[in-house]
Design an enzyme around this catalytic site. Structure first.
Site, PDB file in Angstrom:
ATOM      1  N   THR A 249       0.819  -1.218   0.000  1.00  0.00           N
ATOM      2  CA  THR A 249       0.000   0.000   0.000  1.00  0.00           C
ATOM      3  C   THR A 249       0.848   1.261   0.000  1.00  0.00           C
ATOM      4  O   THR A 249       0.478   2.267  -0.605  1.00  0.00           O
ATOM      5  CB  THR A 249      -0.938   0.000   1.220  1.00  0.00           C
ATOM      6  OG1 THR A 249      -1.794  -1.141   1.155  1.00  0.00           O
ATOM      7  CG2 THR A 249      -1.788   1.262   1.267  1.00  0.00           C
TER       8      THR A 249
ATOM      9  N   ASP B 286       1.558  -7.648  -4.316  1.00  0.00           N
ATOM     10  CA  ASP B 286       0.638  -7.590  -3.197  1.00  0.00           C
ATOM     11  C   ASP B 286       1.188  -8.582  -2.180  1.00  0.00           C
ATOM     12  O   ASP B 286       1.570  -9.699  -2.541  1.00  0.00           O
ATOM     13  CB  ASP B 286      -0.763  -7.998  -3.653  1.00  0.00           C
ATOM     14  CG  ASP B 286      -1.790  -7.915  -2.542  1.00  0.00           C
ATOM     15  OD1 ASP B 286      -1.615  -8.627  -1.530  1.00  0.00           O
ATOM     16  OD2 ASP B 286      -2.779  -7.180  -2.681  1.00  0.00           O
ATOM     17  N   SER B 287       1.232  -8.201  -0.905  1.00  0.00           N
ATOM     18  CA  SER B 287       1.916  -9.067   0.056  1.00  0.00           C
ATOM     19  C   SER B 287       1.246 -10.416   0.212  1.00  0.00           C
ATOM     20  O   SER B 287       1.874 -11.370   0.689  1.00  0.00           O
ATOM     21  CB  SER B 287       2.026  -8.374   1.419  1.00  0.00           C
ATOM     22  OG  SER B 287       0.768  -8.297   2.060  1.00  0.00           O
ATOM     23  N   SER B 288      -0.006 -10.542  -0.192  1.00  0.00           N
ATOM     24  CA  SER B 288      -0.657 -11.851  -0.128  1.00  0.00           C
ATOM     25  C   SER B 288      -0.018 -12.834  -1.112  1.00  0.00           C
ATOM     26  O   SER B 288      -0.205 -14.048  -0.995  1.00  0.00           O
ATOM     27  CB  SER B 288      -2.158 -11.725  -0.411  1.00  0.00           C
ATOM     28  OG  SER B 288      -2.389 -11.213  -1.709  1.00  0.00           O
TER      29      SER B 288
ATOM     30  N   THR C 162       1.407  -5.025   4.314  1.00  0.00           N
ATOM     31  CA  THR C 162       1.262  -5.343   5.736  1.00  0.00           C
ATOM     32  C   THR C 162       0.680  -6.724   6.020  1.00  0.00           C
ATOM     33  O   THR C 162       0.924  -7.290   7.078  1.00  0.00           O
ATOM     34  CB  THR C 162       0.368  -4.292   6.428  1.00  0.00           C
ATOM     35  OG1 THR C 162      -0.926  -4.281   5.807  1.00  0.00           O
ATOM     36  CG2 THR C 162       0.984  -2.907   6.333  1.00  0.00           C
TER      37      THR C 162
ATOM     38  N   GLN D  99      -3.526 -20.538  20.568  1.00  0.00           N
ATOM     39  CA  GLN D  99      -4.372 -19.612  19.820  1.00  0.00           C
ATOM     40  C   GLN D  99      -4.455 -18.253  20.504  1.00  0.00           C
ATOM     41  O   GLN D  99      -4.881 -17.272  19.894  1.00  0.00           O
ATOM     42  CB  GLN D  99      -5.783 -20.186  19.667  1.00  0.00           C
ATOM     43  CG  GLN D  99      -5.863 -21.440  18.824  1.00  0.00           C
ATOM     44  CD  GLN D  99      -7.273 -21.954  18.687  1.00  0.00           C
ATOM     45  OE1 GLN D  99      -8.240 -21.259  19.007  1.00  0.00           O
ATOM     46  NE2 GLN D  99      -7.423 -23.189  18.211  1.00  0.00           N
ATOM     47  N   CYS D 100      -4.082 -18.188  21.775  1.00  0.00           N
ATOM     48  CA  CYS D 100      -4.168 -16.933  22.527  1.00  0.00           C
ATOM     49  C   CYS D 100      -3.129 -15.937  22.024  1.00  0.00           C
ATOM     50  O   CYS D 100      -2.014 -16.314  21.652  1.00  0.00           O
ATOM     51  CB  CYS D 100      -3.959 -17.182  24.018  1.00  0.00           C
ATOM     52  SG  CYS D 100      -5.233 -18.210  24.771  1.00  0.00           S
TER      53      CYS D 100
END
Length: 408
Positions: free
Chosen positions: A58, A104-106, A136, A318-319
């Site tokens: 971005t 694109d970072s994806s 990001t 997962q926390c």
């Protein structure tokens, strides 16, 4: 002809206004003087040099009739015309290396990580630090992956980006870019880091925690390495020590890794199907301190089958905060008995990239387990919860002959 200042013209005479290197990965260069603010950090050393690698994201986009998109030469020209850079003798000299195909970072993957590592290795002796402009969404994965690729890193590698493009009047890109240059010009933080908004994070401790807010990143289980207030406050006690050996990179990554994120009431049929596939590694994303449903006997059976095949399994929580303690609950103890490795307080990003990196090195079983359970790049806390990066680190204390780590 280009209307450049004397300082810029000297740099361009040295490198050429733009140059293309013939290789599998075409590199486009744009040169501009950006002199680092060492004196802003209480130093007045000679000018430093920073290589900025622009991969996409971005930060470099601009408005078009198709919406926001990267435009040829836009970001480079914008940076060259920023008064805080081109007109500030306290900022470092900067060369901008623009990827020919901005991502694109994806779309970033292990090939992109290896490309970044090779580019930094190639120009490592020419610069005091490096800034990577990156989208990001997967920045935390890239920062984690790069940290494990670099052995004996002695210079700062700072990843940054923005939620709002530099082309907008109101944006977060300008500060992120300028401060990242300052940190990269320091040459005193030998780590892969992420700088965003007001904080500098260890890369392999970072997570993207906000899809829209400007404070998009956090380091839930480790303090920021530095914080911006009315000055720049650096936690020297957290900075990893300078290496005493030559930089070496490990760019191979095993990609055949699955992440199993448990949700209540899940159908475990697919887990048995996964156990029959040719996986190289599994990351278990467990509840709380490493808990899993005790009534799901088939889950344990599937994991047992995976382990019987010799496939390593690493458990993380997962926390957002806290650590896995698999000896706390009955199911966790059972998983330990099966040889599931305790991932401690590693992020899922660090666990996946570390596992992929270590698997590619074909270590003997004992060394593999030791490498996964111990901190290699400050990515996991010591068992006594000490948050000091200078606690025992087998990677930096063992030599090549002790840990046959370099067999690729």
């Amino acid at each position: 002809r280009l209307g450049l200042s004397t300082g810029v013209r000297k740099v361009i005479q040295r490198w050429g206004p733009r140059r293309y290197l013939s290789s599998k990965l075409t590199e486009k260069w744009v040169n501009t003087p950006v002199r680092a603010s060492k004196c802003l950090l209480g130093r007045e050393d000679e000018r430093s040099k920073v290589l900025m690698i622009y991969t996409g994201g971005t930060i470099g986009m601009a408005s078009s009739n198709k919406g926001l998109m990267p435009l040829e030469g836009f970001l480079e020209d914008k940076i060259m015309n920023m008064e805080d850079i081109s007109g500030n003798p306290k900022m470092p000299m900067v060369d901008i290396l623009r990827w020919e195909e901005l991502l694109d970072s994806s779309n970033m993957d292990s090939n992109g990580w290896a490309k970044l590592a090779r580019q930094i290795e190639k120009y490592y002796l020419d610069y005091d630090g490096f800034v990577i402009l990156h989208g990001t969404d997967t920045m935390a994965y890239s920062a984690s992956a790069l940290s494990f690729m670099f052995e004996n890193l002695g210079k700062p590698v700072i990843l940054t980006g923005s939620q709002i493009p530099l082309s907008e009047v109101y944006n977060d890109a300008r500060r992120n870019l300028l401060v990242s240059l300052i940190f990269a010009g320091m040459s005193e933080i030998p780590e892969v880091c992420i700088f965003f908004e007001t904080r500098l994070f260890r890369g392999n401790r970072s997570k993207k925690v906000d899809s829209q807010g400007l404070a998009a990143f956090d380091s839930p289980n480790f303090p920021p390495l530095a914080t911006l207030r009315n000055d720049i406050r650096i936690r020297q006690d957290l900075i990893r020590p300078q290496p005493h050996r030559k930089l070496k990179i490990h760019t191979k990554v095993t990609n055949d890794i699955a992440v199993l994120h448990l949700v209540p009431g899940f159908d475990d049929t697919f887990i048995h199907q996964m156990a029959q596939s040719n996986l190289e590694g599994v990351v278990l994303h467990l509840y709380g301190t490493g808990n899993a449903p005790s009534m799901k006997a088939s889950l344990i059976q599937a994991i047992e089958r995976i382990r019987d095949d010799g496939t390593p399994v690493v458990a993380v929580s997962q926390c957002l905060r806290g650590s896995v303690d698999m000896g706390y609950y009955k199911v966790g103890r059972k998983l330990l008995d099966l040889g599931v490795l305790n991932g401690g307080d590693m992020t899922i990003e660090a666990a996946c990239t570390k596992l992929g990196n270590i698997l590619s090195r074909n270590l003997p079983k004992e060394l593999f387990i030791s490498a996964m359970k111990n901190s290699l790049r400050g990515e996991v806390s010591a068992p006594d919860d000490m948050i000091n990066s200078k606690t025992h680190n087998p990677f930096t204390t063992l030599h090549d002959g002790d840990l046959e780590w370099r067999r690729l």
